[in-house]
Write a protein that holds these residues in place. Structure first.
Motif, PDB file in Angstrom:
ATOM      1  N   VAL A   1      -4.408   3.383  -2.404  1.00  0.00           N
ATOM      2  CA  VAL A   1      -4.641   3.440  -3.846  1.00  0.00           C
ATOM      3  C   VAL A   1      -3.653   4.397  -4.510  1.00  0.00           C
ATOM      4  CG1 VAL A   1      -6.253   4.249  -5.613  1.00  0.00           C
ATOM      5  CG2 VAL A   1      -7.054   2.781  -3.763  1.00  0.00           C
TER       6      VAL A   1
ATOM      7  N   VAL B   1      -0.257   2.748  -4.607  1.00  0.00           N
ATOM      8  CA  VAL B   1      -0.243   1.664  -5.594  1.00  0.00           C
ATOM      9  C   VAL B   1      -0.203   2.244  -7.004  1.00  0.00           C
ATOM     10  CG1 VAL B   1      -1.613  -0.202  -6.587  1.00  0.00           C
ATOM     11  CG2 VAL B   1      -1.387  -0.001  -4.112  1.00  0.00           C
ATOM     12  N   TRP B   2      -1.005   3.260  -7.214  1.00  0.00           N
ATOM     13  CA  TRP B   2      -1.052   3.869  -8.545  1.00  0.00           C
ATOM     14  C   TRP B   2       0.325   4.383  -8.951  1.00  0.00           C
ATOM     15  CZ3 TRP B   2      -0.400   8.936 -10.465  1.00  0.00           C
ATOM     16  CH2 TRP B   2      -0.863   9.125 -11.779  1.00  0.00           C
ATOM     17  N   LYS B   3       0.997   5.000  -8.005  1.00  0.00           N
ATOM     18  CA  LYS B   3       2.267   5.620  -8.354  1.00  0.00           C
ATOM     19  C   LYS B   3       3.396   4.598  -8.542  1.00  0.00           C
ATOM     20  CE  LYS B   3       5.844   8.726  -6.776  1.00  0.00           C
ATOM     21  NZ  LYS B   3       6.123   9.533  -7.948  1.00  0.00           N
TER      22      LYS B   3
END
Ligand SMILES: Nc1ncnc2c1ncn2[C@@H]1O[C@H](COP(=O)(O)OP(=O)(O)OP(=O)(O)O)[C@@H](O)[C@H]1O
Ligand SMILES: [Mg+2]
Lengths: 288, 272, 323
Positions: free
Chosen positions: A153, A156-158
């Protein structure tokens, strides 16, 4: 003359990228650790034999590949959605694009620290939510499966904004006339996505795939700060393992071997991937 | 239709910003209120985390300064070498150019973490450790492929006749670069500069191994070092304050220069 | 005096330009005329020093230019695309070269003002090239060339990006500004009309070689080959095959009505005002003919021409046959 201008930059690239590989090749055939007083002593192929037998290395290689595969896959899907969203015309698009880009611009280590607080048990917001809905504490950062998901996560967020921008660039090269023509042919928007957008976007998707795949395989900052490779080595990456070998166990010869092996694995994976893609005809011969 | 679009946009913003907002809220919360949800709303807030950060030794702004120094220096060195090189690269014969292009692309793809050991050896060998100026050297090397790719594609897209006209006007090579090419490339140079700056600002593994003295740490290393203490006794309020302070320069940079960043990334994508 | 001796240039194995011999005198304007891709720009780039020739040499006033880099040749060139610096205003465009060449600020100012007046762009001086029309850009490019104070002018299709009307308007200006100086001028164009109007002599280029060089009149009256004949003169010359060895060229303006002549059928006519162009179907093949615009026609038409107006070409090689 032109070559002369190129020389300093090429030397720099050679020193920083090529020299290390040569050096690792040499080091990997030497014992160089506390046992040898940190002096290189030739030891034949002992490092490589040890590597072949090293459960932890192969475990890490597998885990890194899985991490790269899952996060890059998720990133591509999400990024495609975001790119389609940002490709539409609406007011305030520029500001939203800048804000959405923020996660990508922040240092990984900084947000890794932030994630540790967000996923903290029991005080982080997520665990509180779990408590609230009755799931109870999930021990997000001390259960291997959850921790692994947390790293995905965070990654993916970054990096999704970055891919979204790449894809957005691709979307903007598609002439809008194509969509008009498609509509006159009687196609519906959802069909246009499948028949026009995706095929034309494919080269960009592949660029993103190769680039991000390589980067994700080298994941280090995030894992080192967020989980330290734990719990029980379940999130350790190849790069982190090599790092630990050098900096914690002071075994430079073996660390070099691990890094070279990681590099070779990655290169062969990329080559196979590129070959498969070319065979499948998805990728036109890359125009350098 | 409009409403659905708005909904998606909100979702996107929440996804991107919520984690950061949480940090912001935490940074202004007292240590007690972070672990105890029953404290009344008005009594939760404090500035103490920021005060502590700025009063610690070395003060937090020192890391920001260090990062700024390394990043600025890296940007300058990289551009100083990459601009002439990109010019040269755009003008070597096609065959050679293709080979060089592949090398640069491969280097740009390379997960550079794997280089840290050899670079660390170099640092030890030539006593380059614990020097912010020396750190800019490997950084420039690492950022070079990206800068080269971005700049070469712009040089190639410039009409050759512009430079020819300048030659006939009597401008030598450096004068052409100075008066014609670089000004023409200013937008591309700016976006390259920003991307290089961001790279250097965020770089972690090399800084981690090259720097050990407290007062020289760059922001990412300082952050990681804070995190290095035990998981259970972490003063999360102070951390959150650190992430907030550390984000502010980048927040400004991204908001102000978003156009250049986007065009830089876009160019890279189209040509790369 | 500009002298080209056996100039040649190749890219890889292929010769783009071969055996270019030519002399341009002081104050003379020679037009290089040829189809697209025949090597006209290449020739100019060699003379300017932007590319290096693979054989031959270039002399200016008896002094070889070959070892002098482009920066120091003092040759002005107006490019096909004008190549104005997009980041600089008109004035700055003109100023840049002067500054680099070390002209004093006062003198720079004065010369720029003068040249701006000459090309009538004073009001545009602070605009960027993008904000100018095609004709204005072309004049800026001319002004830049004038300020170079060159030993030779090279003009590479300076009007090809302009519409026909503007071209006609600019031609006198061009003649006045550049062609009246004392420097040799090489003028590249693919428009034969422009070449005939401006040049003292015309060199017709084909596949990188000079097909014929001479005054416009010579080219019109005694074309050395079918290629030159059909390139020079509008409407195009009629080429009528006689037998395996001989092709006859007859210009549409040399064909006349003659009750005794060949009977022809009218296929179509283009009315051009003062004249009209008829396309006829004659026993010897399709025939173009030019006649007065107010003539009313009644079929059948009978046409003929003087044998002295015929151009005789070898059907195989296309070369002109001796009279
Ligand atoms: N750098 C190059 N490499 C290979 N071939 C080239 C190069 N530059 C030009 N050519 C070839 O040389 C030939 C002559 O080009 P040139 O530009 O001189 O033509 P031109 O007569 O000026 O045509 P135009 O009227 O279209 O401007 C062309 O066939 C072109 O393809
Ligand atoms: Mg040309």
């Amino acid at each position: 003359m032109n070559l002369l201008l190129l020389l300093p930059a090429l030397l720099m690239i050679g020193l920083v990228f090529v020299w290390p590989m040569i050096r690792y090749g040499w080091l990997s055939f030497h014992a160089n650790s506390v046992l040898t007083g940190l002096n290189p002593v030739p030891n034949g192929g002992a490092n490589w034999i040890r590597l072949l037998d090293d459960q932890r290395f192969w475990q890490d290689a597998l885990q890194t590949t899985r991490f790269a595969g899952v996060s890059v896959g998720l990133e591509l899907l999400l990024a495609l959605a975001i790119a389609l969203l940002l490709d539409q015309r609406w007011r305030g698009r520029g500001v939203v694009r800048a804000l959405a880009l923020l996660p990508w611009a922040l240092p990984t280590t900084m947000m890794a620290l932030g994630w540790r607080w967000i996923f903290n048990t029991p005080y982080g917001p997520l665990e509180r939510l779990n408590e609230f809905v009755g799931l109870g504490p999930l021990n997000l950062l001390s259960t291997p499966m959850w921790t692994w998901l947390v790293t995905v996560v965070a990654d993916v967020w970054k990096t999704t904004p970055f891919i979204a921008l790449l894809l957005l660039a691709g979307l903007q090269t598609i002439p809008k006339d194509l969509y008009s023509a498609f509509r006159l042919e009687g196609g519906r928007p959802i069909q246009a996505l499948r028949c026009i957008t995706l095929p034309l976007l494919m080269p960009y998707v592949l660029i993103a795939l190769l680039f991000r795949g390589a980067q994700a395989f080298g994941v280090f900052d995030l894992i080192q700060v967020l989980t330290g490779g734990g719990p029980a080595g379940s999130t350790e990456s190849v790069a982190l393992y090599a790092y630990l070998n050098a900096m914690r166990f002071l075994d430079f010869g073996y660390s070099a071997t691990a890094m070279l092996a990681g590099f070779l694995l990655l290169t062969s994976a990329m080559l196979i991937l590129a070959m498969l893609l070319r065979l499948s005809g998805l990728m036109k011969p890359v125009q350098p | 239709m409009k409403r659905r679009l708005a909904l998606w946009i909100c979702l996107l913003l929440v996804w991107s910003l919520l984690p950061m907002l949480w940090q912001l809220i935490s940074s202004f919360s007292t240590a007690e209120s972070l672990v105890n949800g029953s404290i009344p709303f008005l009594q939760r807030w404090t500035l103490v985390h920021y005060k502590e950060l700025l009063a610690s030794d070395p003060p937090f702004w020192r890391y920001l300064l260090n990062s700024a120094i390394v990043s600025a220096l890296t940007t300058v060195i990289t551009l100083a070498l990459a601009i002439p090189a990109a010019y040269g690269l755009a003008r070597v014969p096609l065959q050679l150019r293709r080979v060089l292009r592949w090398i640069t692309v491969a280097a740009a793809l390379f997960p550079y973490v794997l280089l840290f050991l050899a670079l660390l050896e170099l640092a030890r060998r030539f006593s380059l450790g614990n020097s912010l100026i020396a750190l800019a050297m490997p950084y420039s090397g690492l950022a070079m492929p990206l800068a080269l790719l971005l700049l070469t594609s712009v040089f190639e897209s410039l009409p050759r006749e512009l430079e020819d006209a300048a030659r006939l006007e009597g401008l030598g090579l450096w004068q052409r670069l100075r008066w014609v090419l670089v000004p023409l490339l200013a937008p591309a140079t700016a976006s390259t500069a920003i991307l290089v700056f961001l790279f250097a600002w965020n770089e972690y593994p090399i800084a981690l191994t090259w720097l050990s003295r407290d007062e020289l740490l760059t922001l990412p290393v300082a952050m990681a070092r804070i995190a290095g203490s035990s998981i259970y006794s972490i003063p999360y309020g102070a951390y959150a304050a650190a992430t907030v302070l550390g984000s502010i320069p980048l927040l400004l940079l991204v908001l102000i220069c978003q156009r250049q960043i986007v065009s830089g990334l876009t160019n890279g994508a189209i040509k790369g | 005096m500009l002298h080209l001796n056996g100039l040649g240039k190749r890219f890889g194995e292929q010769w783009i330009l071969r055996d270019l011999n030519m002399q341009v005198d002081e104050g003379e304007c020679v037009a290089l005329l040829g189809t697209s891709g025949c090597g006209k720009s290449t020739a100019l780039r060699l003379i300017a020093g932007l590319d290096r020739q693979d054989e031959g040499s270039i002399e200016l006033d008896g002094e070889p230019l070959d070892s002098i880099p482009a920066e120091r040749r003092r040759i002005a060139m107006v490019f096909q695309s004008y190549a104005l610096f997009p980041h600089l205003s008109v004035r700055e465009n003109l100023n840049l070269g002067l500054k680099i060449r070390g002209v004093s600020p006062a003198q720079r100012q004065q010369r720029i003002e003068t040249v701006l007046d000459t090309v009538r762009l004073r009001e545009m001086a602070d605009r960027r090239p993008q904000q100018l029309s095609g004709g204005q850009r072309q004049r800026v490019a001319l002004a830049r060339a004038l300020l170079r104070d060159p030993r030779v002018y090279l003009l590479d299709e300076p009007m090809s990006n302009l519409d026909a009307q503007l071209r006609d308007d600019l031609r006198p200006e061009l003649r006045q500004l550049i062609l009246q100086g004392t420097q040799p001028v090489l003028y590249v164009t693919h428009d034969q009309q422009e070449a005939m109007a401006l040049a003292n002599r015309i060199a017709v280029l084909k596949d990188g070689r000079i097909e014929q060089i001479g005054t416009p009149e010579e080219l019109y009256k005694t074309p050395a080959s079918q290629f030159v004949a059909s390139f020079i003169g509008r409407p195009q010359i009629n080429l009528l095959p006689v037998d395996k060895q001989l092709t006859i060229g007859i210009r549409p303006e040399d064909v006349g009505f003659d009750p005794e002549g060949m009977p022809c059928r009218l296929i179509s006519r283009e009315w051009q005002g003062a004249s009209q162009l008829l396309l006829l179907d004659s026993p010897r093949g399709a025939l173009r003919m030019l006649c007065a615009g107010d003539l009313s026609l009644s079929e059948p038409l009978h046409v003929s021409w003087l044998t002295s107006a015929e151009h005789r070409f070898d059907a195989g090689s296309g070369h002109r046959l001796a009279e």
